[in-house]
Motif scaffolding. Structure first.
Motif, PDB file in Angstrom:
ATOM      1  N   THR A  25     -40.837  20.339 -84.321  1.00 53.86           N
ATOM      2  CA  THR A  25     -41.504  19.401 -83.418  1.00 53.86           C
ATOM      3  C   THR A  25     -40.476  18.517 -82.736  1.00 53.86           C
ATOM      4  N   PHE A  26     -40.825  18.063 -81.526  1.00 58.05           N
ATOM      5  CA  PHE A  26     -39.927  17.260 -80.712  1.00 58.05           C
ATOM      6  C   PHE A  26     -40.725  16.104 -80.107  1.00 58.05           C
ATOM      7  N   LEU A  27     -40.198  14.901 -80.226  1.00 58.40           N
ATOM      8  CA  LEU A  27     -40.858  13.708 -79.705  1.00 58.40           C
ATOM      9  C   LEU A  27     -40.200  13.260 -78.409  1.00 58.40           C
ATOM     10  N   PHE A  28     -41.035  12.940 -77.404  1.00 57.64           N
ATOM     11  CA  PHE A  28     -40.550  12.443 -76.120  1.00 57.64           C
ATOM     12  C   PHE A  28     -41.256  11.131 -75.807  1.00 57.64           C
ATOM     13  N   HIS A  29     -40.481  10.141 -75.408  1.00 56.46           N
ATOM     14  CA  HIS A  29     -41.025   8.818 -75.078  1.00 56.46           C
ATOM     15  C   HIS A  29     -41.396   8.766 -73.611  1.00 56.46           C
ATOM     16  N   LEU A  30     -42.609   8.284 -73.332  1.00 56.83           N
ATOM     17  CA  LEU A  30     -43.076   8.083 -71.965  1.00 56.83           C
ATOM     18  C   LEU A  30     -43.271   6.591 -71.753  1.00 56.83           C
ATOM     19  N   PRO A  31     -42.447   5.946 -70.927  1.00 57.36           N
ATOM     20  CA  PRO A  31     -42.485   4.490 -70.782  1.00 57.36           C
ATOM     21  C   PRO A  31     -43.841   3.934 -70.384  1.00 57.36           C
ATOM     22  N   GLU A  32     -44.610   4.674 -69.582  1.00 56.99           N
ATOM     23  CA  GLU A  32     -45.915   4.174 -69.157  1.00 56.99           C
ATOM     24  C   GLU A  32     -47.002   4.880 -69.960  1.00 56.99           C
ATOM     25  N   PRO A  33     -47.815   4.143 -70.718  1.00 61.58           N
ATOM     26  CA  PRO A  33     -48.805   4.780 -71.590  1.00 61.58           C
ATOM     27  C   PRO A  33     -49.864   5.570 -70.848  1.00 61.58           C
ATOM     28  N   VAL A  34     -50.089   5.244 -69.572  1.00 67.10           N
ATOM     29  CA  VAL A  34     -51.129   5.966 -68.836  1.00 67.10           C
ATOM     30  C   VAL A  34     -50.588   7.222 -68.175  1.00 67.10           C
ATOM     31  N   VAL A  35     -49.288   7.400 -68.188  1.00 65.06           N
ATOM     32  CA  VAL A  35     -48.691   8.552 -67.506  1.00 65.06           C
ATOM     33  C   VAL A  35     -48.655   9.740 -68.468  1.00 65.06           C
ATOM     34  N   TRP A  36     -49.803  10.377 -68.670  1.00 58.90           N
ATOM     35  CA  TRP A  36     -49.844  11.626 -69.436  1.00 58.90           C
ATOM     36  C   TRP A  36     -49.915  12.815 -68.496  1.00 58.90           C
ATOM     37  N   ASP A  37     -49.870  12.527 -67.207  1.00 59.10           N
ATOM     38  CA  ASP A  37     -49.897  13.601 -66.216  1.00 59.10           C
ATOM     39  C   ASP A  37     -48.468  14.089 -65.995  1.00 59.10           C
ATOM     40  N   CYS A  38     -47.916  14.732 -67.009  1.00 59.60           N
ATOM     41  CA  CYS A  38     -46.537  15.194 -66.938  1.00 59.60           C
ATOM     42  C   CYS A  38     -46.502  16.701 -67.130  1.00 59.60           C
ATOM     43  N   ALA A  39     -45.327  17.278 -67.098  1.00 61.38           N
ATOM     44  CA  ALA A  39     -45.139  18.719 -67.272  1.00 61.38           C
ATOM     45  C   ALA A  39     -44.128  18.967 -68.369  1.00 61.38           C
ATOM     46  N   VAL A  40     -44.374  20.007 -69.147  1.00 64.46           N
ATOM     47  CA  VAL A  40     -43.476  20.402 -70.238  1.00 64.46           C
ATOM     48  C   VAL A  40     -42.961  21.801 -69.937  1.00 64.46           C
ATOM     49  N   LEU A  41     -41.658  21.966 -69.995  1.00 61.33           N
ATOM     50  CA  LEU A  41     -41.016  23.265 -69.764  1.00 61.33           C
ATOM     51  C   LEU A  41     -40.323  23.703 -71.047  1.00 61.33           C
ATOM     52  N   ILE A  42     -40.675  24.892 -71.532  1.00 62.71           N
ATOM     53  CA  ILE A  42     -40.047  25.467 -72.722  1.00 62.71           C
ATOM     54  C   ILE A  42     -39.271  26.704 -72.289  1.00 62.71           C
ATOM     55  N   SER A  43     -37.969  26.676 -72.484  1.00 64.90           N
ATOM     56  CA  SER A  43     -37.097  27.790 -72.103  1.00 64.90           C
ATOM     57  C   SER A  43     -36.518  28.419 -73.365  1.00 64.90           C
ATOM     58  N   ILE A  44     -36.667  29.731 -73.492  1.00 68.05           N
ATOM     59  CA  ILE A  44     -36.131  30.474 -74.626  1.00 68.05           C
ATOM     60  C   ILE A  44     -34.870  31.200 -74.170  1.00 68.05           C
ATOM     61  N   TYR A  45     -33.776  30.985 -74.905  1.00 69.28           N
ATOM     62  CA  TYR A  45     -32.496  31.595 -74.556  1.00 69.28           C
ATOM     63  C   TYR A  45     -31.993  32.480 -75.685  1.00 69.28           C
ATOM     64  N   LYS A  46     -31.355  33.579 -75.301  1.00 70.85           N
ATOM     65  CA  LYS A  46     -30.680  34.446 -76.249  1.00 70.85           C
ATOM     66  C   LYS A  46     -29.200  34.070 -76.269  1.00 70.85           C
ATOM     67  N   MET A  47     -28.636  33.935 -77.456  1.00 71.23           N
ATOM     68  CA  MET A  47     -27.254  33.493 -77.601  1.00 71.23           C
ATOM     69  C   MET A  47     -26.297  34.677 -77.484  1.00 71.23           C
ATOM     70  N   HIS A  48     -25.203  34.449 -76.727  1.00 72.23           N
ATOM     71  CA  HIS A  48     -24.147  35.435 -76.560  1.00 72.23           C
ATOM     72  C   HIS A  48     -22.806  34.759 -76.828  1.00 72.23           C
ATOM     73  N   PRO A  49     -21.799  35.526 -77.249  1.00 71.88           N
ATOM     74  CA  PRO A  49     -20.466  34.926 -77.440  1.00 71.88           C
ATOM     75  C   PRO A  49     -19.921  34.282 -76.173  1.00 71.88           C
ATOM     76  N   SER A  50     -20.301  34.845 -75.012  1.00 70.17           N
ATOM     77  CA  SER A  50     -19.784  34.338 -73.744  1.00 70.17           C
ATOM     78  C   SER A  50     -20.704  33.314 -73.098  1.00 70.17           C
ATOM     79  N   GLY A  51     -21.850  33.020 -73.716  1.00 72.12           N
ATOM     80  CA  GLY A  51     -22.770  32.054 -73.103  1.00 72.12           C
ATOM     81  C   GLY A  51     -24.185  32.253 -73.611  1.00 72.12           C
ATOM     82  N   ARG A  52     -25.153  32.209 -72.681  1.00 71.02           N
ATOM     83  CA  ARG A  52     -26.555  32.351 -73.043  1.00 71.02           C
ATOM     84  C   ARG A  52     -27.267  33.170 -71.978  1.00 71.02           C
TER      85      ARG A  52
END
Length: 346
Positions: A280-307
């Motif tokens: 789980t990951f917690l994110f702080h939103l300074p304005e309590p009424v601003v729940w109209d946000c977007a969440v982006l989840i990116s899955i990466y495969k690890m490589h010796p030279s990068g991702r």
């Protein structure tokens, strides 16, 4: 149709999974992901999401079944020249990328082609694709009609031709940021003739995304502490070549108002058909009424030279279909995580 009711019975009928409230998506992931995303009020966030590729829609392997958008023309200026040859004796597919013609000169100076061999998976959800092989041409700089003459080959069983396709993306190379997609061409291999080279000069179409897996995400609303909790539970991938040597991790970004929160990363996990994270990951939103946000989840495969990007899932209040429903279920369920599956797109 009866109006959906939320509150204490917002998600009644949602089954338990790993201690979280969850529900398998009822509608097709193809229908969900083909909806253009995300009509966020703030233009700065919209530009940032567009830069991340979230406004692009997925497509099936067939080039005739690509989604369209009234605001974006289906055809893009420019044509792509290439050829395909299948050697039945050697069970080998040969791809030769010749060049690109007629790109707009502005913003198209450093061009390369990213090619993917896709295979339609028989498993759920519908439209799921395996990425069998992936190639990239050299970068041709300062040219709106670049020539490549790059060749790529791979082993491919004849029986796989019927469910395979080639996706060719024309991209603008950016050393310091995300490469910009300019257009794509898709060709189904079921009509490919053996021992005969087929040459193509196809008009570019707007870039579309493919479903390559699913991710089980939980959301929890914490209005008193002005935070949102994002849970990364499981990742299902369509890779045909999972092995103990391959490891993946997730990066979670949250966008709200004029800001993008500092991203957070999961611990690396061994890539399997179903990879369990339970983080789980917690994110702080300074304005309590601003729940109209977007969440982006990116899955990466690890490589010796990068991702290498495996896929992305984006969700928010103004997302399409079940994405919006997930957000609506979270809002009245204070202190209770709501989990749902979302498609992984690339």
């Amino acid at each position: 149709m009866e109006e959906r009711k939320y509150g204490n019975e917002a998600c009644s009928g949602i089954t338990q999974e790993n201690g979280f409230v969850g529900k398998k998506l009822q509608s097709s992931f193809v229908d969900i992901a083909q909806h253009p995303y995300y009509n966020i009020k703030n233009q700065e966030i919209q530009k940032e999401l567009q830069k991340l590729g979230l406004v692009l829609s997925p497509s099936s392997a067939s080039s005739d079944n690509m989604g369209s958008d009234v605001d974006v023309p289906n055809r893009i200026q420019g044509k792509l020249r290439f050829s395909l040859l299948y050697n039945k004796n050697r069970l080998e597919l040969l791809l030769m990328i010749t060049g690109v013609l007629g790109l707009p000169s502005q913003g198209c100076m450093n061009i390369f082609i990213q090619a993917r061999l896709l295979s339609c998976a028989s498993s759920q959800p519908p439209g799921l694709q395996h990425i069998v092989h992936e190639w990239q041409t050299q970068v041709v700089r300062n040219c709106a009609s670049p020539n490549f003459d790059d060749q790529f080959a791979c082993t491919l069983q004849e029986a796989e031709l019927a469910k395979s396709s080639i996706k060719l993306e024309v991209k603008h190379f950016d050393r310091y940021s995300r490469h910009t997609p300019l257009g794509e061409v898709r060709v189904a291999l079921n009509a490919l003739k053996t021992f005969q080279s087929m040459e193509f000069c196809e008009e570019l179409r707007r870039t579309t995304k493919d479903i390559v897996g699913e991710v089980l995400v939980s959301l929890k609303c914490l209005p008193l502490s002005q935070r949102i909790e994002v849970g990364l539970l499981k990742v299902k991938t369509a890779s045909m070549y999972n092995s103990p040597e391959k490891r993946i991790y997730a990066r979670i970004d949250v966008f709200w108002n004029l800001h993008k929160q500092k991203h957070q990363k999961s611990k690396p996990k061994t890539l399997t058909s179903v990879t369990v994270f339970n983080e789980t990951f917690l994110f702080h939103l300074p304005e309590p009424v601003v729940w109209d946000c977007a969440v982006l989840i990116s899955i990466y495969k690890m490589h010796p030279s990068g991702r290498q990007l495996v896929g992305q899932a984006a969700l928010g209040k103004r997302g399409p279909g079940e994405t919006n429903y997930h957000w609506d279920c979270m809002m009245p369920s204070i202190q209770q995580p709501i989990a749902k599956w979302h498609p992984l797109l690339i």
